[in-house]
Design a protein around this motif. Structure first.
Motif, PDB file in Angstrom:
ATOM      1  N   SER A 117      -4.049  58.249 -54.901  1.00 34.53           N
ATOM      2  CA  SER A 117      -2.668  57.787 -55.007  1.00 34.53           C
ATOM      3  C   SER A 117      -2.664  56.269 -55.065  1.00 34.53           C
ATOM      4  CB  SER A 117      -1.866  58.247 -53.794  1.00 34.53           C
ATOM      5  OG  SER A 117      -0.618  57.596 -53.779  1.00 34.53           O
ATOM      6  N   ASP A 118      -1.973  55.725 -56.058  1.00 35.87           N
ATOM      7  CA  ASP A 118      -1.894  54.277 -56.214  1.00 35.87           C
ATOM      8  C   ASP A 118      -0.583  53.714 -55.675  1.00 35.87           C
ATOM      9  OD1 ASP A 118      -4.320  54.174 -57.397  1.00 35.87           O
ATOM     10  OD2 ASP A 118      -3.606  54.026 -59.450  1.00 35.87           O
ATOM     11  N   SER A 119       0.117  54.485 -54.856  1.00 36.23           N
ATOM     12  CA  SER A 119       1.459  54.056 -54.458  1.00 36.23           C
ATOM     13  C   SER A 119       1.439  52.684 -53.784  1.00 36.23           C
ATOM     14  CB  SER A 119       2.100  55.092 -53.529  1.00 36.23           C
ATOM     15  OG  SER A 119       1.330  55.224 -52.356  1.00 36.23           O
ATOM     16  N   SER A 152       0.759  50.112 -56.828  1.00 35.15           N
ATOM     17  CA  SER A 152       1.484  50.203 -58.095  1.00 35.15           C
ATOM     18  C   SER A 152       2.429  49.011 -58.228  1.00 35.15           C
ATOM     19  CB  SER A 152       2.261  51.517 -58.175  1.00 35.15           C
ATOM     20  OG  SER A 152       3.178  51.600 -57.117  1.00 35.15           O
ATOM     21  N   LEU A 206       4.387  58.073 -61.958  1.00 32.62           N
ATOM     22  CA  LEU A 206       3.284  57.268 -61.448  1.00 32.62           C
ATOM     23  C   LEU A 206       2.240  58.089 -60.710  1.00 32.62           C
ATOM     24  CD1 LEU A 206       5.237  54.138 -60.174  1.00 32.62           C
ATOM     25  CD2 LEU A 206       3.856  54.330 -62.226  1.00 32.62           C
ATOM     26  N   ASP A 237      -4.198  59.884 -62.032  1.00 37.15           N
ATOM     27  CA  ASP A 237      -4.784  58.612 -61.648  1.00 37.15           C
ATOM     28  C   ASP A 237      -5.654  58.117 -62.804  1.00 37.15           C
ATOM     29  OD1 ASP A 237      -7.337  59.827 -61.449  1.00 37.15           O
ATOM     30  OD2 ASP A 237      -7.064  60.257 -59.318  1.00 37.15           O
ATOM     31  N   ARG A 268      -4.880  48.430 -63.760  1.00 32.57           N
ATOM     32  CA  ARG A 268      -3.819  49.427 -63.633  1.00 32.57           C
ATOM     33  C   ARG A 268      -2.856  49.178 -64.764  1.00 32.57           C
ATOM     34  NH1 ARG A 268      -5.710  48.752 -58.683  1.00 32.57           N
ATOM     35  NH2 ARG A 268      -6.071  50.670 -57.534  1.00 32.57           N
ATOM     36  N   SER A 303      -0.878  42.797 -66.671  1.00 29.55           N
ATOM     37  CA  SER A 303      -1.392  43.763 -65.688  1.00 29.55           C
ATOM     38  C   SER A 303      -2.437  43.110 -64.790  1.00 29.55           C
ATOM     39  CB  SER A 303      -1.993  44.984 -66.394  1.00 29.55           C
ATOM     40  OG  SER A 303      -3.253  44.678 -66.958  1.00 29.55           O
TER      41      SER A 303
END
Length: 864
Positions: free
Chosen positions: A195-197, A200, A211, A215, A292, A354
């Motif tokens: 999880s990139d929460s 992000s 999102l 991944d 990302r 990015s």
């Protein structure tokens, strides 16, 4: 530079070395011809230079691979050495965890296989070695799943090679490559979805959002599968070896020596979620995700690209940014001249942004990306400036959802960027922000950009730059200079305090010492006027003397810092001191920040005093409308962190020095003992010991070496003691910071039953406004008739952003900063996590606060 070196460096470029030819085939033949002529007497120079070119200009690897393939026809032994050197470099890269080198050398090996230099079976063995290590790592019984970042990296390396050699592997060793693909599929089925929460760019905590669908590794696997089903056709990867296939097939294919992946750390003896989290953090630091994706533009701008072409062009751009980071002009030149047959300006802008906004931090300082964007605007004046402007507008539209750290970086970049283009921007497009509440993120963004622009220029210049939207002057910072309470120039009433200030000023200008000023304060001022007046008069007067420039401020603090230290010896008085600094520079956020930062550097103010002041009532009220308190807090925490980092570097250096000193002392002692044990003849009689003069010299050397060893040992112990104290102070700092965050949030956050998610928090005020919005149409008419079309707020999205109440926006901003601080200083917070859990993140803490901390630390929610 030798002509062959120049030809190697410039292969594939439009340059004088290759006259007017732009054909890869011509370049390869010319370069190969020059190298072949030099091979006999310069092979020892050619080999390392060729490998260096392949490693540091990786977007040209297919060209270098073909050149090596042709050299293989001429001199097999030379090419065999290239393969052996590559194997040695690759093993070293694996052992040291050098991610960029591992990835680039894997691509080089793949291209060598395409040019018949490397046996396909050898490349498959390399793939399987990495895949086996990855599968073992994530196996819960045999491995250490907390190091999944390393395993994911290895699998990413395999997949990222396939655009360069998947077709050849499919033709030559179809069963073996199919076995690798099945192995990757199996790996993906047992690894944990990442999880990139916490990392992000945009806040989105709703389950099922875009999102969290795939991944990075899952996304790349999907792209490779599409590529495989399309027969491995990649427009963005040149295949120059095909032009020489009839010749290359006659070369001897070499074997690649065995490689081994380093063992991952063992799981801790007592397995706990916290121990797992610490190891996971360590692994992600060593094997970070390279990029990302920041999707700024609509799909129509890049929809012509195949999924794999987007990945390949991103790789090219990131490689150029990485290897040419010291040569900005060359960097921009290579970025606009990639070997691809389509336009990619939008993708280039997305890739650079990015990196600029990458969390937890970009690979390079933000100034580097600022310079690259500037140079690209100059290199592509007809295309790139408009793309950059489009990116800014798109990010501005989404600013309410942008991570707080990204928001700050975007403000700093944009203001700096505009300062290099005469501060020209169509501000009239954003003039409507004045109609928004003063806490609306878009209004705050414009306000902060203008404030930063004033720092980079001067007030009147920035006012002039917004003449197309003069109403925005309301958002400019105050024009006034220092706010000196005891000025004699205003013609106001002269009080006794004015007289004291003038007396101190005269004594300072008369070069009286700090000791003399302290005596005056202790004997005359303090007894008669008390602490508050004394502190105010002295601090304001000294600040006024140092207000002409940064140099004046430093001089005053160096000469009279002892005076301030005498008046403000403890935390309570230091908070009063910071308040005086803030009052004096209330019209200048930059000087407030600089003065407090310098005072902390001279140990006149502690970091805990700064935390207390930042969380004082007057600053808390600014948390959602100004960056001023946050800038000061960031500086304080960063200075503490940098002090610890410097101590660690010094200790590391001293440890190496201790080893060297011990070896030197041991050698000197051994030489002395050997000399003393020898028998020599003195006047015909045997005597124990060598020549007395030499013996004396050896004795002196041994004593000096021993003294040096003791000295370095003492220095090491002193630095280690300082580090231990600094780490203890750091723990106290973070506990204080999080306790303050928790206290102010618990007072303002709605009950968890009403606001369990950020989305629920945003909608609290919006729900109460919904009826009013439906009934009122006046605002819509104003929007359509009074603003440029581009600046119109579009429907429900705008209402979601701007119908957030002030209290809710305050909570959203503060939670965003909690997450940002947790993420930025995660390495310093993890060692103290048990204490943080016990004293701050207790069961009764608000779930949104806990989630913000966990998200910043990339900590799983069940790690309690």
């Amino acid at each position: 530079m030798s002509s062959w070196k120049s030809l190697l460096l410039r292969i594939g470029d439009k340059c004088s070395e290759y006259s007017s030819s732009s054909e890869f085939k011509d370049h390869i033949e010319t370069c190969y011809g020059a190298l072949r002529r030099e091979l006999e007497h310069s092979s020892n120079d050619i080999l390392p230079f060729l490998l260096q070119c392949a490693e540091q200009l990786p977007h040209k690897i297919p060209l270098y691979g073909t050149v090596v393939g042709l050299l293989n026809l001429e001199d097999e032994d030379f090419v065999k050495k290239i393969v052996e050197n590559t194997q040695t470099s690759y093993q070293e890269a694996l052992d040291s965890g050098n991610c960029d080198r591992i990835r680039i050398l894997m691509r080089f090996l793949t291209v060598l296989m395409c040019s018949k230099v490397l046996q396909p079976a050898s490349l498959v063995v390399v793939f399987e070695t990495l895949l086996s290590s990855a599968a073992t790592t994530v196996d819960e019984e045999k491995g250490n799943p907390s190091w999944q970042a390393c395993a994911d990296f290895y699998v990413t390396c395999i997949l990222s090679c396939l655009p360069w050699g998947g077709a050849e592997l499919g033709e030559q060793v179809p069963e073996e490559i199919e076995r690798v693909m099945v192995g990757i599929q199996a790996y993906l089925s047992i690894r944990r979805h990442t999880s990139d929460s916490g990392l992000s760019f945009f806040e989105d905590d709703e389950p099922g959002g875009d999102l969290v669908e795939k991944d990075f590794l899952e996304d790349l696997w999907e792209r490779i599968q599409v590529l495989s089903s399309n027969g491995w056709k990649v427009e963005s990867v040149p295949r120059p070896h095909l032009s020489f296939e009839a010749q290359l097939v006659a070369g001897k294919s070499h074997e690649f020596g065995p490689i081994s992946c380093p063992e991952q750390p063992d799981l801790p003896s007592t397995i706990s979620a916290v121990a797992y989290g610490k190891q996971k953090h360590e692994a992600e630091l060593k094997y970070p995700q390279r990029t990302r994706r920041l999707n700024i533009f609509p799909a129509s701008k890049t929809e012509d690209l195949q999924p794999i072409d987007r990945f390949v062009v991103e790789e090219y751009l990131l490689d150029v940014l990485l290897f040419l980071n010291g040569c900005r002009k060359e960097c921009a030149s290579f970025m606009v001249g990639l070997p691809v047959p389509f336009r990619y300006e939008y993708l280039m802008a997305e890739t650079i942004f990015s990196q600029l906004l990458l969390l937890p931090q970009p690979p390079f300082k933000p100034i580097y990306y600022t310079l690259v964007i500037m140079d690209l605007c100059k290199a592509l004046p007809g295309a790139f400036p408009a793309v950059v402007a489009g990116a800014v507008r798109a990010l501005f539209d989404k600013i309410a959802d942008l991570d707080m750290e990204c928001r700050t970086r975007l403000i700093l970049w944009f203001s700096h960027h505009l300062s290099n283009f005469q501060f020209i921007w169509p501000w009239e497009e954003w003039a409507y922000v004045l109609d928004l509440p003063n806490w609306a993120p878009q209004r705050v963004f414009v306000q902060e950009v203008l404030e930063r622009e004033v720092r980079l220029s001067y007030w009147d210049k920035i006012k002039q730059s917004i003449e197309n939207a003069p109403a925005l002057e309301e958002l400019l910072p105050p024009k006034g200079g220092p706010n000196f309470k005891y000025s004699l120039e205003d013609g106001g009433e002269r009080t006794e305090q004015h007289a004291i200030s003038a007396e101190i000023s005269n004594k300072v200008k008369g070069r009286q010492t700090a000791h003399e000023i302290i005596s005056l304060i202790e004997e005359n001022i303090y007894p008669a006027h008390g602490l508050e007046v004394t502190l105010s008069v002295v601090v304001q007067t000294l600040l006024d003397i140092g207000s002409k420039s940064f140099t004046h401020l430093i001089t005053v603090l160096e000469r009279y810092g002892q005076v301030i230290a005498k008046i403000c010896p403890d935390q309570d008085k230091q908070v009063m001191l910071i308040a005086e600094v803030s009052s004096y520079w209330k019209n200048n956020a930059q000087m407030t920040s600089i003065a407090i930062d310098r005072m902390m550097g001279y140990r006149l103010i502690s970091n805990l005093a700064i935390v207390r002041w930042v969380f004082s009532p007057e600053n808390i009220e600014q948390f959602h409308i100004s960056d001023r308190p946050w800038e000061i807090l960031r500086n304080a925490v960063s200075k503490t962190y940098n002090r610890i980092t410097d101590l660690r570097k010094e200790i590391s250096s001293l440890k190496k020095g201790v080893i060297s000193a011990e070896e030197a002392a041991s050698k000197a002692k051994a030489a002395l003992e050997a000399a003393e044990s020898k028998l020599t003849l003195v006047e015909g009689e045997p005597v124990l010991g060598e020549n007395p003069v030499r013996l004396k010299r050896l004795k002196t050397q041994a004593e000096k070496a021993e003294e040096e060893e003791v000295s370095i040992h003492d220095s090491l112990q002193a630095k280690e003691a300082l580090l231990a104290r600094a780490l203890d102070e750091n723990e106290v700092l973070f506990l204080s910071l999080y306790k303050n965050f928790s206290n102010v949030l618990v007072e303002r956050l709605p009950d968890a039953s009403r606001a369990g998610t950020l989305q629920a928090l945003k909608s609290i005020h919006g729900d109460s406004m919904a009826v009013d919005l439906e009934e009122s149409s006046t605002m819509e008419v104003d929007d359509e008739n009074g603003r440029p079309k581009k600046s119109q707020l579009n429907g429900s999205k705008a209402s979601n952003i701007y119908n957030v109440g002030e209290k809710e926006q305050w909570c959203l901003s503060t939670l965003g900063y909690v997450k940002a601080f947790s993420r930025q200083y995660a390495s310093e917070i993890w060692p103290h996590i048990e204490k943080l859990d016990a004293e701050v993140l207790t069961e009764d803490v608000h779930p949104l606060f806990r989630k913000a901390v966990y998200s910043g630390l990339c900590r799983l929610s069940n790690e309690v």
